[in-house]
Design a protein around this motif. Structure first.
Motif, mmCIF file in Angstrom:
data_model
loop_
_atom_site.group_PDB
_atom_site.id
_atom_site.type_symbol
_atom_site.label_atom_id
_atom_site.label_comp_id
_atom_site.label_asym_id
_atom_site.label_seq_id
_atom_site.Cartn_x
_atom_site.Cartn_y
_atom_site.Cartn_z
ATOM 1 N N UNK A 1 15.807 1.516 -7.817
ATOM 2 C CA UNK A 1 14.140 1.501 -7.821
ATOM 3 C C UNK A 1 13.582 2.627 -7.172
ATOM 4 N N UNK A 2 12.237 2.919 -7.783
ATOM 5 C CA UNK A 2 11.439 4.171 -7.198
ATOM 6 C C UNK A 2 10.310 3.780 -6.439
ATOM 7 N N UNK A 3 10.158 4.097 -5.082
ATOM 8 C CA UNK A 3 8.825 3.401 -4.610
ATOM 9 C C UNK A 3 8.099 4.476 -3.854
ATOM 10 N N UNK A 4 6.706 4.621 -4.370
ATOM 11 C CA UNK A 4 5.612 5.663 -4.037
ATOM 12 C C UNK A 4 5.122 5.134 -2.713
ATOM 13 N N UNK A 5 5.168 5.869 -1.623
ATOM 14 C CA UNK A 5 4.396 5.602 -0.162
ATOM 15 C C UNK A 5 3.244 6.710 -0.324
ATOM 16 N N UNK A 6 2.087 6.028 -0.271
ATOM 17 C CA UNK A 6 0.880 6.908 -0.093
ATOM 18 C C UNK A 6 0.293 6.603 0.974
ATOM 19 N N UNK A 7 0.058 7.590 1.763
ATOM 20 C CA UNK A 7 -0.703 7.538 2.996
ATOM 21 C C UNK A 7 -1.001 9.023 3.372
ATOM 22 N N UNK A 8 -2.432 9.353 3.763
ATOM 23 C CA UNK A 8 -2.810 10.495 4.318
ATOM 24 C C UNK A 8 -2.092 11.164 5.608
ATOM 25 N N UNK A 9 -1.598 10.095 6.419
ATOM 26 C CA UNK A 9 -0.914 10.381 7.734
ATOM 27 C C UNK A 9 0.897 10.802 7.403
ATOM 28 N N UNK A 10 1.055 11.980 7.348
ATOM 29 C CA UNK A 10 2.837 12.068 7.389
ATOM 30 C C UNK A 10 3.400 11.469 8.139
ATOM 31 N N UNK A 11 2.939 11.211 9.381
ATOM 32 C CA UNK A 11 3.915 10.655 10.265
ATOM 33 C C UNK A 11 3.870 9.120 9.992
ATOM 34 N N UNK A 12 2.843 8.516 9.367
ATOM 35 C CA UNK A 12 2.847 6.990 8.870
ATOM 36 C C UNK A 12 3.652 7.027 7.829
ATOM 37 N N UNK A 13 3.750 7.982 6.699
ATOM 38 C CA UNK A 13 4.651 7.961 5.712
ATOM 39 C C UNK A 13 6.118 7.910 6.175
ATOM 40 N N UNK A 14 6.412 8.806 7.192
ATOM 41 C CA UNK A 14 7.702 8.643 8.050
ATOM 42 C C UNK A 14 8.316 7.208 8.333
ATOM 43 N N UNK A 15 7.137 6.876 9.256
ATOM 44 C CA UNK A 15 7.247 5.164 9.893
ATOM 45 C C UNK A 15 7.629 4.363 8.460
ATOM 46 N N UNK A 16 6.720 4.355 7.561
ATOM 47 C CA UNK A 16 7.116 3.306 6.648
ATOM 48 C C UNK A 16 8.319 3.687 5.776
ATOM 49 N N UNK B 1 9.140 8.374 -2.995
ATOM 50 C CA UNK B 1 8.405 9.426 -3.498
ATOM 51 C C UNK B 1 7.107 9.183 -2.527
ATOM 52 N N UNK B 2 6.381 10.358 -1.858
ATOM 53 C CA UNK B 2 5.335 10.369 -1.359
ATOM 54 C C UNK B 2 4.035 10.891 -1.923
ATOM 55 N N UNK B 3 2.933 10.486 -1.667
ATOM 56 C CA UNK B 3 1.671 10.918 -1.914
ATOM 57 C C UNK B 3 0.727 10.957 -0.917
ATOM 58 N N UNK B 4 0.108 12.000 -0.765
ATOM 59 C CA UNK B 4 -1.120 12.316 0.692
ATOM 60 C C UNK B 4 -2.168 11.846 0.574
ATOM 61 N N UNK B 5 -2.803 11.169 -0.634
ATOM 62 C CA UNK B 5 -4.022 10.465 -0.592
ATOM 63 C C UNK B 5 -3.935 9.604 -1.758
ATOM 64 N N UNK B 6 -5.061 8.876 -2.063
ATOM 65 C CA UNK B 6 -5.142 8.203 -3.314
ATOM 66 C C UNK B 6 -4.989 8.754 -4.675
ATOM 67 N N UNK B 7 -5.821 9.895 -4.669
ATOM 68 C CA UNK B 7 -6.033 10.813 -6.064
ATOM 69 C C UNK B 7 -4.344 11.408 -6.306
ATOM 70 N N UNK B 8 -3.788 11.840 -5.038
ATOM 71 C CA UNK B 8 -2.461 12.492 -5.298
ATOM 72 C C UNK B 8 -1.468 11.296 -5.775
#
Lengths: 119, 147
Positions: free
Chosen positions: A1-16, A31-38
């Protein structure tokens, strides 16, 4: 499965991501996104099976993202991972179509409990 | 509904949670000693607006900030992290503390996005909750909005 992690903090994306691995979900694709629009763009482009989103983000907040997705007909499973976990926010999240809300700071067990019925 | 200024016990409890869950450390109180050198300090700020207005400020030495960022990212001890990641990590620590404080305040209060700026002077110990990171102080101030 593919999971999108959306958070403006790169550090928090890594922690998640690390916590997902600790919770036994590391074999999925991320997959990572840097904010809601992304994140909105990435849902369209990547067709994830699950979105894990921060609430408080620039450009488009997590709840705006969720409402935009549901407004466009997307039924992608969606959960919040956010520093704010009040009853009011949980109710708002659920009413908008979120499956769960994981409050920061979290543990691997937080993810196991929330995702056991999803993944 | 009247919302009181967040008290220090609330802030300390939030920091203890962050230390345990995000930094895998115990948040010991910092014992005041020599005045720390803050020539390369960082300060994160996050606003709370609504029924209570003000901001939380987290201040720490730059080296301490880098160590905390490394702990959050699971980096090697000798790995040098980009400044952007260090600022991001410090802001995120305060964001999580702010989320806990906001939740405990109740009422219609909004949490802003964290900002991080360099500082050269440590805040007054008596105005802060101070928690130790490997023996060095990490200060959190609750600053009500003027007026």
């Amino acid at each position: 499965m593919k999971i999108l992690i959306a958070d403006d903090s790169r550090v928090m994306r890594q922690i998640v991501l690390r916590t997902m691995r600790q919770a036994g979900f590391g074999h999925h694709d991320f997959v990572e996104a840097t904010d809601g629009a992304d994140a909105l763009d990435k849902v369209a482009a990547e067709s994830p099976d699950l979105v894990l989103s921060d609430w408080n983000m620039p450009n488009k907040t997590g709840i705006e993202l969720l409402r935009a997705l549901r407004g466009s007909g997307s039924t992608v499973p969606f959960g919040f991972v956010t520093s704010e976990g009040s009853d009011e926010m949980r109710q708002t999240a659920q009413a908008a179509g979120a499956m769960f809300l994981i409050a920061k700071p979290f543990t691997p067990e937080s993810f196991s409990d929330a995702l056991s019925g999803v993944l | 509904m009247t919302v009181e200024t967040p008290d220090q016990a609330l802030v300390r409890a939030a920091m203890e949670q962050v230390w345990e869950s995000m930094l895998y450390a115990v948040a010991e109180p910092w014992a005041p000693g020599d005045h720390p050198d803050f020539r390369n300090g960082l300060q994160a700020q996050i606003a709370l607006t609504g029924e209570w207005n003000g901001e939380l400020r987290l201040t720490l030495d730059g080296t301490v900030a880098a160590e905390i960022a490394g702990a959050m990212l699971g980096a090697d001890e000798d790995e040098e992290l980009p400044e952007l990641d260090v600022h991001d990590a410090v802001g995120e620590v305060l964001n999580v503390v702010g989320g806990s404080v906001k939740g405990a305040l109740g009422g219609a209060t909004a949490l802003g996005l964290p900002g991080v700026t360099p500082v050269t002077v440590a805040p007054d110990h008596d105005d802060c909750v101070v928690v130790a990171w490997r023996g060095s102080p990490v200060y959190v101030q609750v600053v009500p909005a003027a007026g």
